[in-house]
Design a protein around this motif. Structure first.
Motif, mmCIF file in Angstrom:
data_model
loop_
_atom_site.group_PDB
_atom_site.id
_atom_site.type_symbol
_atom_site.label_atom_id
_atom_site.label_comp_id
_atom_site.label_asym_id
_atom_site.label_seq_id
_atom_site.Cartn_x
_atom_site.Cartn_y
_atom_site.Cartn_z
ATOM 1 N N GLY B 211 0.786 -1.222 0.000
ATOM 2 C CA GLY B 211 0.000 0.000 0.000
ATOM 3 C C GLY B 211 0.816 1.269 0.000
ATOM 4 N N SER B 240 -1.014 1.450 -5.738
ATOM 5 C CA SER B 240 -1.250 2.584 -4.841
ATOM 6 C C SER B 240 -1.051 3.911 -5.583
ATOM 7 C CB SER B 240 -0.307 2.499 -3.657
ATOM 8 O OG SER B 240 1.011 2.344 -4.113
ATOM 9 N N ALA B 262 -9.354 1.319 -5.599
ATOM 10 C CA ALA B 262 -9.184 1.331 -4.144
ATOM 11 C C ALA B 262 -9.645 0.017 -3.539
ATOM 12 C CB ALA B 262 -9.960 2.498 -3.539
ATOM 13 N N LEU B 265 -7.075 -2.656 -4.106
ATOM 14 C CA LEU B 265 -5.925 -2.454 -3.217
ATOM 15 C C LEU B 265 -6.247 -2.910 -1.790
ATOM 16 C CD1 LEU B 265 -3.088 -1.328 -2.837
ATOM 17 C CD2 LEU B 265 -4.058 0.931 -2.514
ATOM 18 N N ILE B 266 -7.408 -2.469 -1.298
ATOM 19 C CA ILE B 266 -7.816 -2.840 0.064
ATOM 20 C C ILE B 266 -7.979 -4.358 0.189
ATOM 21 C CG2 ILE B 266 -9.819 -2.839 1.587
ATOM 22 C CD1 ILE B 266 -8.895 -0.346 2.147
ATOM 23 N N ILE B 269 -4.565 -6.093 0.300
ATOM 24 C CA ILE B 269 -3.886 -5.952 1.585
ATOM 25 C C ILE B 269 -4.617 -6.743 2.663
ATOM 26 C CG2 ILE B 269 -3.342 -4.290 3.395
ATOM 27 C CD1 ILE B 269 -2.773 -2.303 1.149
#
Lengths: 311, 289
Positions: B211, B240, B262, B265-266, B269
Motif C-alpha cells: 500500500g 497505490s 481502491a 488495493l484494500i 492488503i
C-alpha cells in the motif's frame, strides 16, 4: 559477589569465549555476518542523515538564511520575479493538522484503550484487536481517497463551506489513521499495570471509574503519553493522505475550513518537477532534513517515556 | 431496609455511565472501519470485472483495466521483502542471541525505533539520493524496492525479535549443555521454533509495502507506462500510485474506476493480512510451550 566466585570456579577452557578459537571458519564467518546485520539499522539511520545532508548541502551553505527559511511564509521556488524559500506556512500547516488531529485522536484513542483493556470481554477484545489491525493496514493513499470522496462532501454539507478539502478534513483523516497506533500502544501501557494494583483498589471499595482515574491513569501515565507521542510522530510524517486532503494551497490558514499545506506534501508534490541538483531540489531536501529532525525528537521522547515506565 | 445514600447512588450511576460511554466511543470508532470497506465495495463493485483486472489502462487512464499496476506492485513487494527479510532476521538474531545489555545494544534499539518513525517521504528522499543517484540504479524497480526494504526493516526486526524472545531460554541452555555452539543452537533450536512468528511478521510487511505510495514516488514508479517491466532496471506502475493518479491528477475518469482500484488495493492488503492473522492463530495453537 557470589556470581564472581562461581565464575572463577569454571575452568578457563570451558568458557564459551575461549572455545571460540576452536570454531570452524565457516561458523566464524556466519557469526560475523549476523553481527554485521545487527548494525544494519544504525548504518541505515546514519546513511539517511548523510544522504539528505549531502543533497541539501549546497542549498544550506550558499542560499540558506535562517530568518527567510523559518520565518517567511513565502514559498516561491519557481517564481520568475523573486525566488523565496520560506517554510513557515508549511510548518504551521503541519503543526495545525497534527495538533487538531491529536485533539481528536488522543482522548478517543485512550478512552478506547481503557475500554478494551479494562471492560471488554476477552472475545470482544479479540474482535476489536483484529479491527485495529485492519484499520492500521489501510494504506495512506486510500485514506486520501476517502478524504476526497467521503469527508469532502460531508464537510461541505455539514458546515456549509465552499471547499471540503481543508485543515479539518486532513485532521479527521490523520486522527483516524493514528487511532490504531494510539489504541494499541495505550492498551499495552494499561495492561502493563500489575493486576495487584487493581485488586488492591477494588478491595478497598473503589469503583471501576475510581480505579481508572486514580490508579491506572497515574500508573500508566508515561506509557499513555508515549502512545500520544507516537501518534504525533505518525501524523507529522504522513504524506499522501494529507497531500490529498489539505487542499494543498500555500497560506497560513485562518480557520480550520481553509485549505493549507504541509511539509511532507510539499516534497511529494514538487520533487518530481524540480530539476535534479537545482536549488529548488536542494531546498526540498532541506525540508526533508527538518522532518527528519522533528521525527527524531518525537521518537526519542516517546522512547524516553516508555523506558521511564519500565524502570 | 438498607437504602444506599445519595452519594452511593450517584457513584453507581456514574459507574454505569462511564462504562457505557466508553463502549459507545469504542464502537463508533470502529464503525468507520467497517463502513469504509462496505462503502468502497458498493461504489466500486460495478466497475470490478475480470477485464478490469487483466487489461491495460487505455484512453489516458480513463478506461480499461489495472493489470500493469498489479504486476508492478507484485514486483516491488517481492523484491523488497527478499532484501529486507534476511537483513531483518540477521539483525534480530544479533540482538536476541549475541548482544549483551550495553551501550551498543541500546543505540541499535534507538536506531530501529527511529528508522520506524522516519516519515515515508524522507525514506523517498533517501532512496532518491542513495539508490537512484549515488548507486546509479536510476528510477527503477530495484531502487524503489530497496527504498521499501529500508522502510520495512524495522517492522521485520521487531516482529522477528518478538518471536525469537518467545523461545524459552531453557531450550537454548539445553542445547548448549549438550555441546552445541551458539550458531548450532540458532540453526537447530531457535530458528525452527520461531519461524512461524518470523513468517507472520514478513507477511504483515508484505501487506504494508503493497500500500505504500510516498516512498516509491520518485524512486521507480511511473504514472503511466505502455509496457510491462521486463527487468528490475525498468520502471513500473503500482496499484497505490495508480489510485493517487486517477483520483487527483487525471480528469474525466468515471467515478467507479478509482473506487474499484481502491477496492482492489484494500482487498489485496486485507487478504495478505488475513493470511498473517491465520498463520499466527494456527501456530499459536500448535505451539509447544
Amino acid at each position: 559477589m557470589e556470581l564472581k566466585a562461581t565464575e572463577t570456579a569454571v575452568p578457563k577452557a570451558m568458557e564459551w569465549r575461549h572455545r571460540k578459537s576452536t570454531k570452524p571458519k565457516s561458523e566464524r564467518i556466519i557469526e560475523f555476518i549476523i553481527k554485521a546485520g545487527g548494525l544494519s539499522s544504525i548504518v541505515l539511520i546514519i546513511a539517511i542523515l548523510i544522504f539528505i545532508l549531502k543533497e541539501s548541502a549546497p542549498f544550506l551553505i550558499k542560499r540558506f538564511d535562517f530568518s527567510e527559511f523559518f520565518l517567511s511564509t513565502e514559498w516561491n521556488p519557481a517564481s520568475v520575479v523573486e525566488i523565496k524559500y520560506g517554510i513557515l506556512a508549511l510548518l504551521v500547516g503541519t503543526l495545525l493538522v497534527t495538533i487538531i488531529s491529536m485533539l481528536i485522536a488522543v482522548p478517543l484513542g485512550l478512552a478506547c484503550a481503557f475500554y478494551i483493556s479494562e471492560f471488554c470481554s476477552p472475545q470482544l477484545r479479540e474482535v476489536y484487536k483484529i479491527l485495529i489491525e485492519f484499520l492500521a493496514a489501510i494504506p495512506s493513499v486510500v485514506w486520501g481517497f476517502i478524504a476526497i470522496m467521503m469527508i469532502n462532501p460531508l464537510i461541505i454539507h455539514t458546515f456549509d463551506v465552499p471547499i471540503g478539502l481543508n485543515i479539518l478534513n486532513a485532521s479527521i483523516i490523520l486522527a483516524l489513521m493514528s487511532l490504531p497506533l494510539i489504541v494499541s500502544v495505550g492498551e499495552d501501557a494499561l495492561r502493563a499495570v500489575p493486576e495487584t494494583y487493581r485488586e488492591a483498589a477494588e478491595g478497598m471499595g473503589a469503583t471501576k471509574w475510581e480505579v481508572a482515574t486514580r490508579v491506572l491513569l497515574p500508573a500508566a501515565k508515561n506509557g499513555l503519553m508515549a502512545a500520544a507521542l507516537l501518534g504525533v510522530g505518525r501524523a507529522l510524517g504522513e504524506t499522501m493522505a494529507v497531500l490529498m486532503a489539505t487542499g494543498h494551497s500555500i497560506q497560513i490558514p485562518e480557520s480550520i475550513f481553509e485549505p493549507g499545506r504541509t511539509l511532507t506534501a510539499t516534497i511529494a508534490a514538487e520533487l518530481g518537477e524540480s530539476p535534479k541538483g537545482g536549488e529548488h531540489y536542494q531546498a526540498l531536501f532541506a525540508i526533508g532534513l527538518v522532518l527528519f529532525v522533528l521525527s527524531f525528537i518525537v521518537n526519542l521522547s516517546a522512547d524516553y517515556l516508555i523506558r521511564g515506565r519500565k524502570k | 431496609m438498607f437504602k444506599p445514600s445519595i452519594h452511593l447512588l450517584n457513584k453507581d450511576i456514574r459507574e454505569k455511565n462511564f462504562k457505557n460511554i466508553l463502549s459507545l466511543v469504542t464502537f463508533f470508532l470502529f464503525l468507520p472501519a467497517l463502513g469504509i470497506i462496505f462503502w468502497l465495495f458498493i461504489k466500486g463493485y460495478p466497475a470490478l470485472s475480470w477485464d478490469f483486472l487483466t487489461q491495460d489502462p487505455i484512453n489516458g487512464m480513463t478506461a480499461g483495466g489495472i493489470f500493469p499496476t498489479i504486476i508492478g506492485t507484485f514486483w516491488l513487494v517481492i523484491i523488497s521483502v527478499l532484501v529486507s527479510c534476511p537483513m531483518g532476521v540477521l539483525a534480530a538474531l544479533y540482538l536476541s542471541e549475541y548482544a549483551k545489555d550495553g551501550k551498543l545494544t541500546r543505540i541499535i534499539r534507538l536506531a530501529i525505533l527511529n528508522l520506524a518513525g522516519v516519515p515515508s517521504i524522507v525514506h523517498a528522499l533517501f532512496g532518491l539520493g542513495a539508490f537512484v543517484l549515488f548507486m546509479n540504479m536510476g528510477t527503477s524497480i530495484l531502487a524503489a524496492s530497496f527504498t521499501l526494504a529500508v522502510m520495512n526493516l524495522p517492522v521485520i526486526i521487531t516482529s522477528t525479535l518478538e518471536s525469537l524472545k518467545a523461545v524459552p531460554h531453557s531450550y537454548r541452555e539445553a542445547s548448549w549443555n549438550v555441546g552445541a555452539s551458539r550458531l548450532q543452537t540458532i540453526r537447530y533450536i531457535v530458528l525452527p521454533n520461531s519461524y512461524p512468528g518470523i513468517l507472520t511478521g514478513v507477511v504483515f510487511a508484505v501487506g504494508r509495502s503493497a500500500g505504500e505510495t510516498a516512498a516509491i514516488l520518485f524512486t521507480g514508479v511511473a504514472f503511466y507506462l505502455p509496457f510491462l517491466p521486463s527487468t528490475v532496471f525498468d520502471q513500473c506502475m503500482a496499484l497505490s500510485m495508480h489510485l493517487f493518479t486517477i483520483s487527483t491528477q487525471v480528469v474525466g475518469v468515471p467515478e467507479a474506476y478509482p473506487f474499484a482500484t481502491a477496492l482492489v488495493l484494500i482487498l489485496l492488503i486485507l487478504s495478505v493480512n488475513s493470511i498473517a492473522v491465520g498463520l499466527r492463530t494456527y501456530f499459536r495453537v500448535k505451539r509447544k510451550w
